[in-house]
Design a protein around this motif. Sequence first.
Motif, PDB file in Angstrom:
ATOM      1  N   ILE A   1       0.839  -1.203   0.000  1.00  0.00           N
ATOM      2  CA  ILE A   1       0.000   0.000   0.000  1.00  0.00           C
ATOM      3  C   ILE A   1       0.871   1.249   0.000  1.00  0.00           C
ATOM      4  O   ILE A   1       0.639   2.196  -0.767  1.00  0.00           O
ATOM      5  N   ASN A   2       1.884   1.280   0.865  1.00  0.00           N
ATOM      6  CA  ASN A   2       2.748   2.458   0.948  1.00  0.00           C
ATOM      7  C   ASN A   2       3.560   2.651  -0.332  1.00  0.00           C
ATOM      8  O   ASN A   2       3.827   3.784  -0.740  1.00  0.00           O
ATOM      9  N   CYS A   3       3.963   1.543  -0.957  1.00  0.00           N
ATOM     10  CA  CYS A   3       4.687   1.652  -2.218  1.00  0.00           C
ATOM     11  C   CYS A   3       3.794   2.261  -3.296  1.00  0.00           C
ATOM     12  O   CYS A   3       4.247   3.097  -4.096  1.00  0.00           O
ATOM     13  N   ARG A   4       2.525   1.889  -3.317  1.00  0.00           N
ATOM     14  CA  ARG A   4       1.589   2.479  -4.272  1.00  0.00           C
ATOM     15  C   ARG A   4       1.435   3.975  -4.030  1.00  0.00           C
ATOM     16  O   ARG A   4       1.437   4.774  -4.978  1.00  0.00           O
ATOM     17  N   ALA A   5       1.295   4.367  -2.759  1.00  0.00           N
ATOM     18  CA  ALA A   5       1.151   5.789  -2.435  1.00  0.00           C
ATOM     19  C   ALA A   5       2.397   6.558  -2.860  1.00  0.00           C
ATOM     20  O   ALA A   5       2.306   7.634  -3.475  1.00  0.00           O
ATOM     21  N   ALA A   6       3.569   6.013  -2.535  1.00  0.00           N
ATOM     22  CA  ALA A   6       4.819   6.684  -2.880  1.00  0.00           C
ATOM     23  C   ALA A   6       5.020   6.745  -4.389  1.00  0.00           C
ATOM     24  O   ALA A   6       5.581   7.719  -4.914  1.00  0.00           O
ATOM     25  N   THR A   7       4.561   5.723  -5.095  1.00  0.00           N
ATOM     26  CA  THR A   7       4.674   5.725  -6.556  1.00  0.00           C
ATOM     27  C   THR A   7       3.873   6.879  -7.159  1.00  0.00           C
ATOM     28  O   THR A   7       4.330   7.573  -8.078  1.00  0.00           O
ATOM     29  N   HIS A   8       2.688   7.101  -6.634  1.00  0.00           N
ATOM     30  CA  HIS A   8       1.877   8.220  -7.115  1.00  0.00           C
ATOM     31  C   HIS A   8       2.551   9.559  -6.784  1.00  0.00           C
ATOM     32  O   HIS A   8       2.499  10.496  -7.592  1.00  0.00           O
TER      33      HIS A   8
END
Length: 463
Positions: free
Chosen positions: A378-385
């Motif tokens: 989840i955090n990787c997705r947020a950081a990717t955005h």
Amino acid sequence: MSSPNLRGKKILLATESWGPVNGVSRTTKSLVEYLLCNGADLTLVAPVFQGKQSSPSELRLPGCPLPYNPDLTVVYPFHLEHIFNTFTPDLVYLASPASLGFQMLLQIRQLRNPPPVVLNFQTDLSAYAEIMLPGPLDRFGVWLLGTVQGFLFRTESVRRIFYPCRDIRGYLEGVGAPVDRLVRLGRGVDTGLFCPSRRDEEFRKMIAPNGEIVLITVCRIAPEKGFEFLARVAERLVDEKVAFKLVIVGGNRNPTVEEKVQRLFDGVRDRVVFTGFLTGDALSRAYASADLFLHCSVTETFGLVVLEAMASGVPVIARDQGGPSDVIQHGLTGYLVPPRDLERFVRLIREVTGDRTLLAELAGAARRYADDTTWEKINCRAATHMAEVLSQIDQESQVPRQVARPGMVGTFIEQLRLMLAVGFVYFMWLISVVPLIVHGNRFLPRAWQALQGQFQGTRPLRS
């Protein structure tokens, strides 16, 4: 999964809750740890909490604790003037924007070169306004809140709006948030902390010495968390001679609120165990030692506790409204029940706990679902955005502009809308915070009456 490159990027993260035991704090804490581990230069802004001192990279703002939930502080109006004068972030992240987030968006609108903004819509304030405010002020408050949210979320600098579930997406579209900026994110779970291996038979014997089934609910003790419904469920189970113990994990630093909740269970107190706040190993043990998780709140935008229960190998029965409706796979990891269908809720508890094979199948599927929803992902997705937004800004900066962006909103209409938004901050203080300060706990009976009306069907919830 590779981590996006945010190393050295200056991120200003503002959150309405930093420190209390709640879903917003836990979600934000996980993201902060992820960003720091990946080299981001992070500055955090949050309300004062229990007199905690700020670290060099943390700014605490003064505000007023809410009497019905002292863990939450509403930031005083307009204490942000100096933030962007002393710090120029590459990106601003707003966690569950409310008093602090609204004021920050208002200030960002006035900057000559505003930083890009990513916000995470985690708290449905309109649902709380509908419950807490008396009619007809509730309808007006919901309308006004939606109007201001739509106005602020359409700010040009807002590049991403994370949302947790379908209901919230519908709400955001309804208030006018740009559809092309909406991104479903959800939340993660610590599958190492919350896992079936934490089950403790000695704990079960202490809770249920006669081999009763163990039901559990975990949430903050508050009027809007569905305790009226849960108490009626417990009473019906007693009437039907079901051997059970109900473990209620959570608390509230306002003793009046806790007392009111506990009094709802006076008729079944021999079946109910209030543990107070639990964290860490104690919390994971409580989850894993239960047979079934009951989720009775209808105000959750996600319901992190549902995911924690599933990771612990505990299937869930929940009222079918809000975030849990997107998390629970009906008939596979648990069951969803129409919000007011008490009979069906009780019947499912009996059916599931009475069939050990079914209970084991649900528990296994729940754990498998949670395994694919870790905080790392989840955090990787947020950081990717976040990284994508920064990349877009870099590309836009290379395109020459024929007309320079003005430093202040120039048109009369925009100035008027800005004044209305500023007035909204003070208005909400006037109609909600100030009365709470003046009347304190005398506000609570009104909230309880509203909740009872919702349960009895006299006042429908906003879908």
